[in-house]
Write an enzyme that holds these catalytic residues in place. Sequence first.
Site, mmCIF file in Angstrom:
data_model
loop_
_atom_site.group_PDB
_atom_site.id
_atom_site.type_symbol
_atom_site.label_atom_id
_atom_site.label_comp_id
_atom_site.label_asym_id
_atom_site.label_seq_id
_atom_site.Cartn_x
_atom_site.Cartn_y
_atom_site.Cartn_z
ATOM 1 N N ARG A 110 -5.322 -25.000 -39.739
ATOM 2 C CA ARG A 110 -5.461 -26.143 -40.666
ATOM 3 C C ARG A 110 -4.484 -26.071 -41.827
ATOM 4 O O ARG A 110 -4.759 -26.544 -42.934
ATOM 5 C CB ARG A 110 -6.889 -26.257 -41.187
ATOM 6 C CG ARG A 110 -7.884 -26.474 -40.058
ATOM 7 C CD ARG A 110 -9.276 -26.729 -40.545
ATOM 8 N NE ARG A 110 -10.144 -26.846 -39.386
ATOM 9 C CZ ARG A 110 -10.628 -25.816 -38.694
ATOM 10 N NH1 ARG A 110 -10.331 -24.588 -39.066
ATOM 11 N NH2 ARG A 110 -11.393 -26.009 -37.652
ATOM 12 N N LYS A 132 7.399 -34.867 -44.624
ATOM 13 C CA LYS A 132 7.047 -35.581 -43.398
ATOM 14 C C LYS A 132 7.364 -34.671 -42.222
ATOM 15 O O LYS A 132 8.492 -34.190 -42.092
ATOM 16 C CB LYS A 132 7.887 -36.845 -43.270
ATOM 17 C CG LYS A 132 7.284 -38.069 -43.895
ATOM 18 C CD LYS A 132 8.021 -39.273 -43.330
ATOM 19 C CE LYS A 132 7.742 -40.518 -44.096
ATOM 20 N NZ LYS A 132 8.548 -41.640 -43.565
ATOM 21 N N GLU A 174 23.436 -40.692 -43.593
ATOM 22 C CA GLU A 174 22.345 -40.678 -44.588
ATOM 23 C C GLU A 174 22.917 -40.558 -46.004
ATOM 24 O O GLU A 174 22.409 -41.179 -46.937
ATOM 25 C CB GLU A 174 21.369 -39.523 -44.323
ATOM 26 C CG GLU A 174 20.729 -39.512 -42.947
ATOM 27 C CD GLU A 174 19.659 -40.585 -42.746
ATOM 28 O OE1 GLU A 174 19.356 -41.340 -43.688
ATOM 29 O OE2 GLU A 174 19.141 -40.672 -41.609
ATOM 30 N N LYS A 208 16.124 -37.978 -53.160
ATOM 31 C CA LYS A 208 14.972 -37.998 -52.243
ATOM 32 C C LYS A 208 13.756 -37.379 -52.930
ATOM 33 O O LYS A 208 12.638 -37.894 -52.816
ATOM 34 C CB LYS A 208 15.297 -37.268 -50.936
ATOM 35 C CG LYS A 208 14.069 -37.187 -50.036
ATOM 36 C CD LYS A 208 14.297 -37.385 -48.579
ATOM 37 C CE LYS A 208 12.952 -37.517 -47.859
ATOM 38 N NZ LYS A 208 13.041 -37.406 -46.423
ATOM 39 N N GLU A 218 4.408 -42.785 -48.789
ATOM 40 C CA GLU A 218 5.066 -44.021 -48.372
ATOM 41 C C GLU A 218 4.184 -45.245 -48.519
ATOM 42 O O GLU A 218 3.922 -45.984 -47.571
ATOM 43 C CB GLU A 218 5.572 -43.899 -46.919
ATOM 44 C CG GLU A 218 6.637 -44.930 -46.597
ATOM 45 C CD GLU A 218 7.371 -44.641 -45.291
ATOM 46 O OE1 GLU A 218 8.197 -43.713 -45.297
ATOM 47 O OE2 GLU A 218 7.116 -45.336 -44.312
ATOM 48 N N ARG A 222 8.798 -45.351 -51.164
ATOM 49 C CA ARG A 222 9.449 -44.411 -50.242
ATOM 50 C C ARG A 222 10.104 -45.130 -49.070
ATOM 51 O O ARG A 222 11.022 -44.594 -48.435
ATOM 52 C CB ARG A 222 8.441 -43.342 -49.765
ATOM 53 C CG ARG A 222 9.100 -42.202 -48.997
ATOM 54 C CD ARG A 222 8.175 -41.011 -48.778
ATOM 55 N NE ARG A 222 8.813 -40.048 -47.873
ATOM 56 C CZ ARG A 222 8.397 -38.798 -47.691
ATOM 57 N NH1 ARG A 222 7.338 -38.341 -48.330
ATOM 58 N NH2 ARG A 222 9.022 -37.990 -46.856
ATOM 59 N N ASN A 226 14.424 -45.867 -45.964
ATOM 60 C CA ASN A 226 14.774 -46.414 -44.656
ATOM 61 C C ASN A 226 15.837 -47.505 -44.755
ATOM 62 O O ASN A 226 16.004 -48.297 -43.829
ATOM 63 C CB ASN A 226 13.528 -46.954 -43.960
ATOM 64 C CG ASN A 226 12.621 -45.842 -43.516
ATOM 65 O OD1 ASN A 226 13.072 -44.878 -42.900
ATOM 66 N ND2 ASN A 226 11.347 -45.941 -43.857
ATOM 67 N N HIS A 229 17.834 -48.638 -41.770
ATOM 68 C CA HIS A 229 17.184 -48.025 -40.606
ATOM 69 C C HIS A 229 16.511 -49.016 -39.656
ATOM 70 O O HIS A 229 16.246 -48.660 -38.510
ATOM 71 C CB HIS A 229 16.148 -46.991 -41.058
ATOM 72 C CG HIS A 229 16.749 -45.668 -41.430
ATOM 73 N ND1 HIS A 229 17.669 -45.531 -42.451
ATOM 74 C CD2 HIS A 229 16.577 -44.420 -40.918
ATOM 75 C CE1 HIS A 229 18.010 -44.256 -42.550
ATOM 76 N NE2 HIS A 229 17.372 -43.562 -41.636
ATOM 77 N N HIS A 233 17.231 -47.998 -35.951
ATOM 78 C CA HIS A 233 16.237 -47.601 -34.954
ATOM 79 C C HIS A 233 16.345 -48.474 -33.706
ATOM 80 O O HIS A 233 16.227 -47.985 -32.583
ATOM 81 C CB HIS A 233 14.819 -47.688 -35.532
ATOM 82 C CG HIS A 233 14.531 -46.610 -36.538
ATOM 83 N ND1 HIS A 233 13.714 -46.806 -37.628
ATOM 84 C CD2 HIS A 233 14.978 -45.329 -36.630
ATOM 85 C CE1 HIS A 233 13.662 -45.680 -38.334
ATOM 86 N NE2 HIS A 233 14.419 -44.780 -37.756
ATOM 87 N N HIS A 245 22.146 -40.703 -34.842
ATOM 88 C CA HIS A 245 21.301 -41.417 -35.802
ATOM 89 C C HIS A 245 22.089 -41.928 -37.021
ATOM 90 O O HIS A 245 21.997 -43.103 -37.383
ATOM 91 C CB HIS A 245 20.167 -40.491 -36.240
ATOM 92 C CG HIS A 245 19.274 -41.069 -37.289
ATOM 93 N ND1 HIS A 245 18.374 -42.082 -37.013
ATOM 94 C CD2 HIS A 245 19.147 -40.806 -38.613
ATOM 95 C CE1 HIS A 245 17.737 -42.402 -38.126
ATOM 96 N NE2 HIS A 245 18.179 -41.635 -39.111
#
Length: 340
Positions: A110, A132, A174, A208, A218, A222, A226, A229, A233, A245
């Site tokens: 956990r 993330k 990025e 960031k 998010e 946040r 993206n 993006h 994507h 990417h």
Amino acid sequence: MIEVQVELGDRSYPVLVGARARDRLMEYIPPSAKQVAVVTQQNLDFAIDTGTPVKTFYIGDGEVAKTMSTVEALCREFARMNLNRKDCIVAVGGGLVTDLAGFAAAIYHRGIPVIHIATTLLAQVDAAIGGKTGVNLPEGKNLAGAFWQPLAVLCDTETLQTLSPREYLSGTGEVAKYHFLGSRAGMPDVDLRDLPLDERVAYCAELKARIVAADEREGRLRMILNYGHTLAHAIEIGTSFDLRHGECVAIGLNFAAELAKSMGRISAERVAEHRKVLDFYGLPHALPPETDLDALMPLMHRDKKAMGSLTFILDGPDGVEVVDDVDPKLVRAVLEVVKS
Ligand SMILES: NC(=O)c1ccc[n+]([C@@H]2O[C@H](COP(=O)([O-])OP(=O)(O)OC[C@H]3O[C@@H](n4cnc5c(N)ncnc54)[C@H](O)[C@@H]3O)[C@@H](O)[C@H]2O)c1
Ligand SMILES: [Zn+2]
């Protein structure tokens, strides 16, 4: 060494940026740790010193390895070595490794401490920072995961020397994104192009860090990370162009700028500024001529950040922000522009 702080109360942590940042690892291993599990890849050979007994586990390469079964295999190895919550996991690699090891750390017992040693430009400016973590499902990328903040992120810029030009360029996509987000994060007004590599990476890491500190899970802010993006994507999913990417993000940034201009949100000069940044880094800005625009449209709807309607992250008078309910006809027309 440049140090940036991710301010999250009692879960705050430092991001160290510079050559040999990995040599600082021992400072961040919890004193309670009796052993450390290192998660990395076979082709990466970066000696690290943990000061405690270590077991090293290797994961496969590419998105195909980013699965629940890899995480299960890691957790089972951790169990066999009797790793417990007082111990620590160290991820050494790019975003693939930090996402996987971070997710395993989030769920094993956990949650056990994890430290990221980021070895790709993309991981140093983005993936390793912010907590993330996750894996892909057959139904889509990054669909299962957890927020799990590390104890520290070590961005060892020396490791970038062995990175392939293509992977380096991908991280640069990025970096290009961060050129347009500074005002939203209250960053000093500097041109990233003027900075040496370590400072450029640290600027992106700090930007960031600030956005994560303001909106860890998010809610809305946040989402501006993206930027570029939504289209990126769609290109990644819908094509076999073999673009990395960051290259897709670059095309997505140019598209987002053109879309914002066509909505009267920014000037032609601001669009030109986007393209100058992409050119500076040698990044692409046009969709490949063979792109099937009709196939791209539904993929942008399906983007998990789009929440039903066509949502984009767009520049504007108040900086880059989330814009909902964008007219699909306009989107289609601007795609034509970006293809030519
Ligand atoms: N968690 C987040 O916030 C976040 C953000 C952005 C991206 N990501 C994830 O990051 C992943 C992509 O990360 P990436 O671009 O770093 O790719 P990657 O981790 O797959 O690394 C790319 C390639 O470079 C190799 N490599 C890594 N470091 C090297 C080095 N120093 N020298 C030589 N080779 C090296 C790797 O073995 C791999 O073959 C994706 O899965 C993406 O979903 C996560
Ligand atoms: Zn990205």
